[in-house]
Design an enzyme around this catalytic site. Structure first.
Site, PDB file in Angstrom:
ATOM      1  N   ARG A   1       0.707  -1.143   0.095  1.00 42.82           N
ATOM      2  CA  ARG A   1       0.118   0.095  -0.118  1.00 42.82           C
ATOM      3  C   ARG A   1       0.834   1.287   0.005  1.00 42.82           C
ATOM      4  O   ARG A   1       1.880   1.234   0.323  1.00 42.82           O
ATOM      5  CB  ARG A   1      -0.935  -0.070   1.123  1.00 42.82           C
ATOM      6  CG  ARG A   1      -1.944  -1.130   1.162  1.00 42.82           C
ATOM      7  CD  ARG A   1      -2.795  -1.230   2.417  1.00 42.82           C
ATOM      8  NE  ARG A   1      -2.090  -1.773   3.665  1.00 42.82           N
ATOM      9  CZ  ARG A   1      -2.465  -1.959   4.747  1.00 42.82           C
ATOM     10  NH1 ARG A   1      -3.688  -1.643   5.077  1.00 42.82           N
ATOM     11  NH2 ARG A   1      -1.676  -2.452   5.474  1.00 42.82           N
TER      12      ARG A   1
ATOM     13  N   LYS B   1       1.561   2.057   7.254  1.00 41.95           N
ATOM     14  CA  LYS B   1       1.944   1.070   8.593  1.00 41.95           C
ATOM     15  C   LYS B   1       3.048   1.747   9.343  1.00 41.95           C
ATOM     16  O   LYS B   1       3.589   2.788   8.997  1.00 41.95           O
ATOM     17  CB  LYS B   1       2.524  -0.207   8.299  1.00 41.95           C
ATOM     18  CG  LYS B   1       1.743  -1.153   7.240  1.00 41.95           C
ATOM     19  CD  LYS B   1       0.579  -1.370   8.266  1.00 41.95           C
ATOM     20  CE  LYS B   1       0.715  -2.116   9.593  1.00 41.95           C
ATOM     21  NZ  LYS B   1      -0.436  -2.464  10.481  1.00 41.95           N
TER      22      LYS B   1
ATOM     23  N   TYR C   1      -1.071   4.283  10.693  1.00 40.63           N
ATOM     24  CA  TYR C   1      -1.726   3.291  11.771  1.00 40.63           C
ATOM     25  C   TYR C   1      -0.254   3.076  12.484  1.00 40.63           C
ATOM     26  O   TYR C   1       0.744   2.796  12.195  1.00 40.63           O
ATOM     27  CB  TYR C   1      -2.185   2.067  11.106  1.00 40.63           C
ATOM     28  CG  TYR C   1      -3.256   1.962  10.161  1.00 40.63           C
ATOM     29  CD1 TYR C   1      -4.419   2.353  10.998  1.00 40.63           C
ATOM     30  CD2 TYR C   1      -3.113   1.742   8.853  1.00 40.63           C
ATOM     31  CE1 TYR C   1      -5.475   2.189  10.294  1.00 40.63           C
ATOM     32  CE2 TYR C   1      -4.661   1.597   8.243  1.00 40.63           C
ATOM     33  CZ  TYR C   1      -5.853   1.650   8.982  1.00 40.63           C
ATOM     34  OH  TYR C   1      -7.079   1.852   8.522  1.00 40.63           O
TER      35      TYR C   1
ATOM     36  N   HIS D   1      -0.977   1.468  16.074  1.00 41.14           N
ATOM     37  CA  HIS D   1      -1.410   0.262  17.099  1.00 41.14           C
ATOM     38  C   HIS D   1      -0.206   0.079  18.095  1.00 41.14           C
ATOM     39  O   HIS D   1       0.765  -0.952  18.291  1.00 41.14           O
ATOM     40  CB  HIS D   1      -1.120  -1.144  16.424  1.00 41.14           C
ATOM     41  CG  HIS D   1      -2.336  -1.213  15.192  1.00 41.14           C
ATOM     42  ND1 HIS D   1      -3.675  -1.311  15.650  1.00 41.14           N
ATOM     43  CD2 HIS D   1      -2.162  -0.928  13.957  1.00 41.14           C
ATOM     44  CE1 HIS D   1      -4.448  -1.135  14.310  1.00 41.14           C
ATOM     45  NE2 HIS D   1      -3.691  -1.017  13.360  1.00 41.14           N
TER      46      HIS D   1
ATOM     47  N   GLU E   1      -5.945   4.718  13.555  1.00 42.45           N
ATOM     48  CA  GLU E   1      -6.943   3.751  14.386  1.00 42.45           C
ATOM     49  C   GLU E   1      -7.866   4.479  15.587  1.00 42.45           C
ATOM     50  O   GLU E   1      -8.534   3.585  16.243  1.00 42.45           O
ATOM     51  CB  GLU E   1      -6.212   2.352  14.698  1.00 42.45           C
ATOM     52  CG  GLU E   1      -5.261   2.366  15.852  1.00 42.45           C
ATOM     53  CD  GLU E   1      -3.838   2.813  15.600  1.00 42.45           C
ATOM     54  OE1 GLU E   1      -2.998   2.666  16.502  1.00 42.45           O
ATOM     55  OE2 GLU E   1      -3.575   3.354  14.367  1.00 42.45           O
TER      56      GLU E   1
ATOM     57  N   ASP F   1      -2.931  -6.806  15.532  1.00 43.35           N
ATOM     58  CA  ASP F   1      -2.290  -5.658  15.554  1.00 43.35           C
ATOM     59  C   ASP F   1      -2.248  -4.919  16.847  1.00 43.35           C
ATOM     60  O   ASP F   1      -1.458  -4.222  17.312  1.00 43.35           O
ATOM     61  CB  ASP F   1      -3.097  -4.710  14.435  1.00 43.35           C
ATOM     62  CG  ASP F   1      -2.316  -4.545  13.024  1.00 43.35           C
ATOM     63  OD1 ASP F   1      -1.090  -4.797  12.982  1.00 43.35           O
ATOM     64  OD2 ASP F   1      -3.023  -4.353  12.209  1.00 43.35           O
TER      65      ASP F   1
END
Length: 371
Positions: free
Chosen positions: A15, A75, A94, A96, A118, A270
């Site tokens: 991505r 990420k 993101y 996490h 998130e 995650d």
């Protein structure tokens, strides 16, 4: 503002943080877009496409991080990227963080302003930037589960939909949120016998009305989870607490009591995973066998359908990216409390309560840093 898009370097992550359409909109707002060469290649967007959209193409990640005021990724930063971050630089991706104290420590030391997709909220306490990837992961979970149930992959040798005279596989879904609802849709469509468990009854009622007798719904508790998991051929775990560690729903002892060769797809990995036996895997080595059970615990599942995922994600992230670029983080968060909920780390401090609690760290309210 200088907005940077580095190439993703997590294993088999294809991505990209911004599509060419998103770049055009940021350029139209007067911003300078810096895109690393090859960043969009995994989804068929070439350097020349980004140039036509108005971006400048830079050769390496170091140049992107050095020049950009706002870094937009998909990420969490990998270890080689940690030293490239600097105090005050905005990181929008993101993260996490709850189950990853090493990453949290590195980002705190960097002094960067870290905004997590998130934990950004929406009306009704929804998580709008998590929803599109949860939709993808929920649908993928059934596909990958069906594949790893094949005997040659270490599974039980069970066809998800069965055939005439042979029962269909039993798919158990833990959690009726976005992941669970999408997994149920695909599993029902493939002819599986589906049981869905959730702590509250409202979402179960909605899915029961949608699917009728094609699905079994149950309130989740220790007993119902144990009974369902022990009878399952495939378990999809999707329970989530925003920003915090995922709830541990299945113990090692319960895993031992499952059918040999059954498959677990722990979509919550995650955030630490719902199975005691789970640990993160990659697309290069997606599974492991523990207690005779195949575990699929890839922490970036949507990266394997990168084009679909990138465009779906950009639909959700672009308005916030524009706000951060137009106003900088402090003003953007004064104006939007939902975006403010995305602030996880700033000025060397933890600003999200769930992250602080998960790692026993001091917490400072994001609003106290905004003046």
């Amino acid at each position: 503002m200088q907005v940077g898009v580095p190439r993703e370097i997590k294993t088999h992550e294809y991505r990209v943080g911004l599509t060419t359409d998103s770049v055009r909109q940021l350029v139209a707002h007067g911003h300078t877009l810096l895109v690393q060469s090859g960043a969009g290649q995994g989804i068929g967007l070439l350097d020349q496409d980004y140039r036509h959209a108005g971006a400048h193409i830079l050769a390496d990640a170091a140049s992107i991080f050095e020049q950009a005021d706002l870094i937009i990724k998909v990420k969490e930063p990998q270890a080689s990227e940690w030293p490239l971050l600097r105090p005050g630089q905005m990181l929008f991706t993101y993260l996490h963080l709850a189950p990853d104290p090493t990453l949290t420590s590195a980002l705190l030391k960097s002094g960067a302003v870290c905004i997590a997709y998130e934990t950004i909220t929406g009306p009704g306490n929804q998580l709008p930037l998590l929803v599109p990837m949860s939709e993808v992961a929920g649908r993928m979970a059934v596909q990958v589960g069906a594949h790893w149930l094949e005997k040659s992959q270490g599974g039980r040798g069970v066809l998800l939909g069965g055939v005439a005279g042979v029962p269909a596989a039993h798919v158990v879904i833990l959690g009726a949120g976005t992941v669970g609802a999408n997994a149920a849709q695909i599993a029902i469509g493939m002819g599986a016998r589906v049981t869905l468990l959730n702590r509250g009854s409202e979402k179960l009622r909605t899915l029961d009305l949608r699917y009728g007798n094609r699905i079994t719904t149950q309130l989740a508790n220790e007993q119902t989870i144990a009974q369902a998991v022990m009878d399952a051929d495939l378990v999809i775990a999707s329970a989530l607490v925003a920003g915090a560690n995922a709830p541990r729903l299945v113990s090692r002892e319960l895993v031992r009591r499952m059918k040999r060769g059954a498959v677990v797809v722990d979509v919550a990995i995650d955030q630490g995973g719902c199975f005691e036996t789970s640990h993160p895997t990659t697309h290069a080595e997606p599974t492991f066998i523990e207690e005779g059970i195949v575990h699929y615990c890839v922490a970036n599942m949507p990266g394997n359908v990168a084009r679909t995922s990138t465009f779906a994600l950009n639909n959700a992230t672009l308005p916030h990216a524009l706000a951060l670029a137009d106003k900088a983080w402090a003003q953007a968060m004064r104006d939007d409390p939902h975006l403010r909920n995305g602030l996880n780390l700033a000025q060397g401090q933890v600003t999200h309560a769930a992250v602080a609690q998960a790692q026993n760290l001091p917490w400072v309210a994001a609003s106290s840093l905004l003046g």
